[in-house]
Design a protein around this motif. Sequence first.
Motif, PDB file in Angstrom:
ATOM      1  N   VAL A  39       0.723  -1.262  -0.021  1.00  0.00           N
ATOM      2  CA  VAL A  39      -0.139  -0.009  -0.164  1.00  0.00           C
ATOM      3  C   VAL A  39       0.802   1.159  -0.083  1.00  0.00           C
ATOM      4  CG1 VAL A  39      -1.936   1.182   1.413  1.00  0.00           C
ATOM      5  CG2 VAL A  39      -1.837  -1.542   1.350  1.00  0.00           C
ATOM      6  N   PRO A  40       0.895   2.221  -1.168  1.00  0.00           N
ATOM      7  CA  PRO A  40       1.473   3.304  -1.065  1.00  0.00           C
ATOM      8  C   PRO A  40       1.213   4.292  -0.078  1.00  0.00           C
ATOM      9  CG  PRO A  40       0.170   3.233  -2.990  1.00  0.00           C
ATOM     10  CD  PRO A  40      -0.192   2.059  -2.162  1.00  0.00           C
ATOM     11  N   LEU A  41       1.927   4.674   0.948  1.00  0.00           N
ATOM     12  CA  LEU A  41       1.743   5.491   1.868  1.00  0.00           C
ATOM     13  C   LEU A  41       2.273   6.987   1.685  1.00  0.00           C
ATOM     14  CD1 LEU A  41       2.875   3.733   5.150  1.00  0.00           C
ATOM     15  CD2 LEU A  41       0.576   3.738   4.286  1.00  0.00           C
ATOM     16  N   ALA A  42       3.376   7.138   0.541  1.00  0.00           N
ATOM     17  CA  ALA A  42       3.968   8.321  -0.087  1.00  0.00           C
ATOM     18  C   ALA A  42       4.699   7.769  -1.031  1.00  0.00           C
ATOM     19  CB  ALA A  42       4.611   8.945   1.055  1.00  0.00           C
ATOM     20  N   GLU A  43       4.637   8.611  -2.115  1.00  0.00           N
ATOM     21  CA  GLU A  43       5.507   8.376  -3.198  1.00  0.00           C
ATOM     22  C   GLU A  43       5.885   9.628  -4.107  1.00  0.00           C
ATOM     23  OE1 GLU A  43       3.481   6.488  -6.779  1.00  0.00           O
ATOM     24  OE2 GLU A  43       2.276   5.901  -5.171  1.00  0.00           O
ATOM     25  N   HIS A  44       7.302   9.688  -4.613  1.00  0.00           N
ATOM     26  CA  HIS A  44       7.429  11.061  -5.311  1.00  0.00           C
ATOM     27  C   HIS A  44       8.415  10.465  -6.586  1.00  0.00           C
ATOM     28  CE1 HIS A  44       8.763  15.026  -6.356  1.00  0.00           C
ATOM     29  NE2 HIS A  44      10.488  14.429  -6.298  1.00  0.00           N
ATOM     30  N   HIS A  45       7.710  11.040  -7.627  1.00  0.00           N
ATOM     31  CA  HIS A  45       8.530  10.603  -8.799  1.00  0.00           C
ATOM     32  C   HIS A  45       9.224  11.813  -9.542  1.00  0.00           C
ATOM     33  CE1 HIS A  45       6.315   7.140  -8.556  1.00  0.00           C
ATOM     34  NE2 HIS A  45       5.279   7.783  -8.392  1.00  0.00           N
ATOM     35  N   ASP A  46      10.614  11.813  -9.621  1.00  0.00           N
ATOM     36  CA  ASP A  46      11.460  12.948 -10.463  1.00  0.00           C
ATOM     37  C   ASP A  46      12.457  12.202 -11.177  1.00  0.00           C
ATOM     38  OD1 ASP A  46      12.771  15.229 -11.073  1.00  0.00           O
ATOM     39  OD2 ASP A  46      13.942  15.348  -8.876  1.00  0.00           O
ATOM     40  N   ASN A  47      11.681  12.017 -12.455  1.00  0.00           N
ATOM     41  CA  ASN A  47      12.620  11.257 -13.314  1.00  0.00           C
ATOM     42  C   ASN A  47      13.977  11.570 -13.669  1.00  0.00           C
ATOM     43  OD1 ASN A  47      10.603   9.458 -14.339  1.00  0.00           O
ATOM     44  ND2 ASN A  47       9.655  10.665 -15.876  1.00  0.00           N
ATOM     45  N   PRO A 114      -2.571  10.991   4.631  1.00  0.00           N
ATOM     46  CA  PRO A 114      -3.317  10.926   6.094  1.00  0.00           C
ATOM     47  C   PRO A 114      -4.480   9.985   6.276  1.00  0.00           C
ATOM     48  CG  PRO A 114      -3.934  13.030   4.737  1.00  0.00           C
ATOM     49  CD  PRO A 114      -3.052  12.317   4.013  1.00  0.00           C
ATOM     50  N   GLU A 115      -5.097   9.707   5.045  1.00  0.00           N
ATOM     51  CA  GLU A 115      -6.466   8.557   5.129  1.00  0.00           C
ATOM     52  C   GLU A 115      -6.028   7.344   5.226  1.00  0.00           C
ATOM     53  OE1 GLU A 115      -9.292  10.013   4.772  1.00  0.00           O
ATOM     54  OE2 GLU A 115      -8.610  11.826   4.480  1.00  0.00           O
ATOM     55  N   LEU A 116      -4.682   6.988   5.422  1.00  0.00           N
ATOM     56  CA  LEU A 116      -4.259   5.425   5.506  1.00  0.00           C
ATOM     57  C   LEU A 116      -4.090   5.216   6.862  1.00  0.00           C
ATOM     58  CD1 LEU A 116      -2.295   4.934   2.177  1.00  0.00           C
ATOM     59  CD2 LEU A 116      -4.695   4.418   2.707  1.00  0.00           C
ATOM     60  N   GLY A 117      -3.144   5.850   7.328  1.00  0.00           N
ATOM     61  CA  GLY A 117      -2.763   5.654   9.138  1.00  0.00           C
ATOM     62  C   GLY A 117      -3.178   6.555  10.058  1.00  0.00           C
ATOM     63  N   PRO A 118      -3.265   5.988  11.161  1.00  0.00           N
ATOM     64  CA  PRO A 118      -3.742   6.954  12.298  1.00  0.00           C
ATOM     65  C   PRO A 118      -3.041   8.089  12.378  1.00  0.00           C
ATOM     66  CG  PRO A 118      -2.523   4.908  13.292  1.00  0.00           C
ATOM     67  CD  PRO A 118      -2.599   4.950  11.944  1.00  0.00           C
ATOM     68  N   PRO A 119      -3.460   9.429  12.648  1.00  0.00           N
ATOM     69  CA  PRO A 119      -2.745  10.623  12.881  1.00  0.00           C
ATOM     70  C   PRO A 119      -1.863  10.757  14.014  1.00  0.00           C
ATOM     71  CG  PRO A 119      -4.863  11.114  13.173  1.00  0.00           C
ATOM     72  CD  PRO A 119      -4.953   9.733  12.721  1.00  0.00           C
ATOM     73  N   PRO A 120      -1.031  11.690  14.127  1.00  0.00           N
ATOM     74  CA  PRO A 120      -0.216  11.728  15.577  1.00  0.00           C
ATOM     75  C   PRO A 120      -1.362  12.207  16.671  1.00  0.00           C
ATOM     76  CG  PRO A 120       0.926  12.859  13.763  1.00  0.00           C
ATOM     77  CD  PRO A 120      -0.313  12.453  13.267  1.00  0.00           C
ATOM     78  N   ALA A 121      -1.079  11.768  17.691  1.00  0.00           N
ATOM     79  CA  ALA A 121      -2.176  12.153  18.898  1.00  0.00           C
ATOM     80  C   ALA A 121      -1.733  13.564  19.533  1.00  0.00           C
ATOM     81  CB  ALA A 121      -1.961  10.939  20.068  1.00  0.00           C
TER      82      ALA A 121
END
Length: 240
Positions: A39-47, A114-121
Motif C-alpha cells: 500500500v503506497p503511503l507516500a511516493e514521489h517521482h522525479d524522472n 493522512p487517510e491511511l494511517g492513524p494521525p499523531p495524537a
Amino acid sequence: MLVRKSTSHVDFKLDDLDADEERYLDFYRKVAVREDMLVPLAEHHDNPNSYYVLFDRSATWGHPGMAKVLAVHLQRDYEKKTFSFEQAPLPLPAMAQSWLIHRGCPHDALSLDPELGPPPADEATRALERRLVGDGDRYAMGYSYTSDDLDDMVIIVVLRARDEQALSRFRVVVEEVDTERWTHTLREGGFDTVGEALRWCDDRLTGEAGPLPPVRPEATASRCAGVVKAPASRPPGRSR
C-alpha cells in the motif's frame, strides 16, 4: 502500525525498461513478489528517480516482529532502457522517509497519506517524527519489533548514536496505536548501554516495563535520527 484498506496500488513504472535477468530476479524477490500487498503511503517521482514509502500487508504473516514498512528507491536509465534499485524494510514510516531523503528525495516531497494511517495524537509525536525524518545519518538502528496485536499495537526501535561520545547513546523509540481513537503516539527514552535498552524492550513486549527513562539533557540538544540497516525480527531471549 495499522493502515486502513486502500484501493491504491503501487506502480513501479518499469514496463518499458529492460534489465539483466539477475537484476529482475533480485527486484522480484525483494519487492515485486508482494506487489499486490503493498500500500503506497507516500511516493514521489522525479524522472529518472522514484521514491516509495510502502506498507507491506504481507509482513503480518511473516516472522514475528517483522517491519511492515518498505522504502524503495528506483533509478531508471532511459537511454539504456534499464533500471537499478535499493530497498529497505523499516519499522516506522518516518524512518523510511529519512532513508529516501538521504538518497536524494526532496525533503518536502514525501508527505504521508493522512487517510491511511492513524494521525499523531499530540505535538510530542509530531516533533519526534520530524526529527526522525530529518536526521537519518546520526543514529543507526540495531533492533526493532512490530506487534500488530489489536489489544497492544506497538513498534519498538533501538537506535545507537554514531557519535561515541554522545550521552544517552542508545535510544528506544516506541510507537503505540490507540485503535479506539485512531491515533498514535511516539516517544523516546535514553539508555547508556545496549543491554539496558534491549531489556526494556523485552519487558515492554511482556507488559513488565516501567516508564521510558528520559534522554539525558545534553543529548536532547542534538537531533534524533533514522536508520541505516534492516531490523532484527524478534526480541532477544523471547518469541512472540
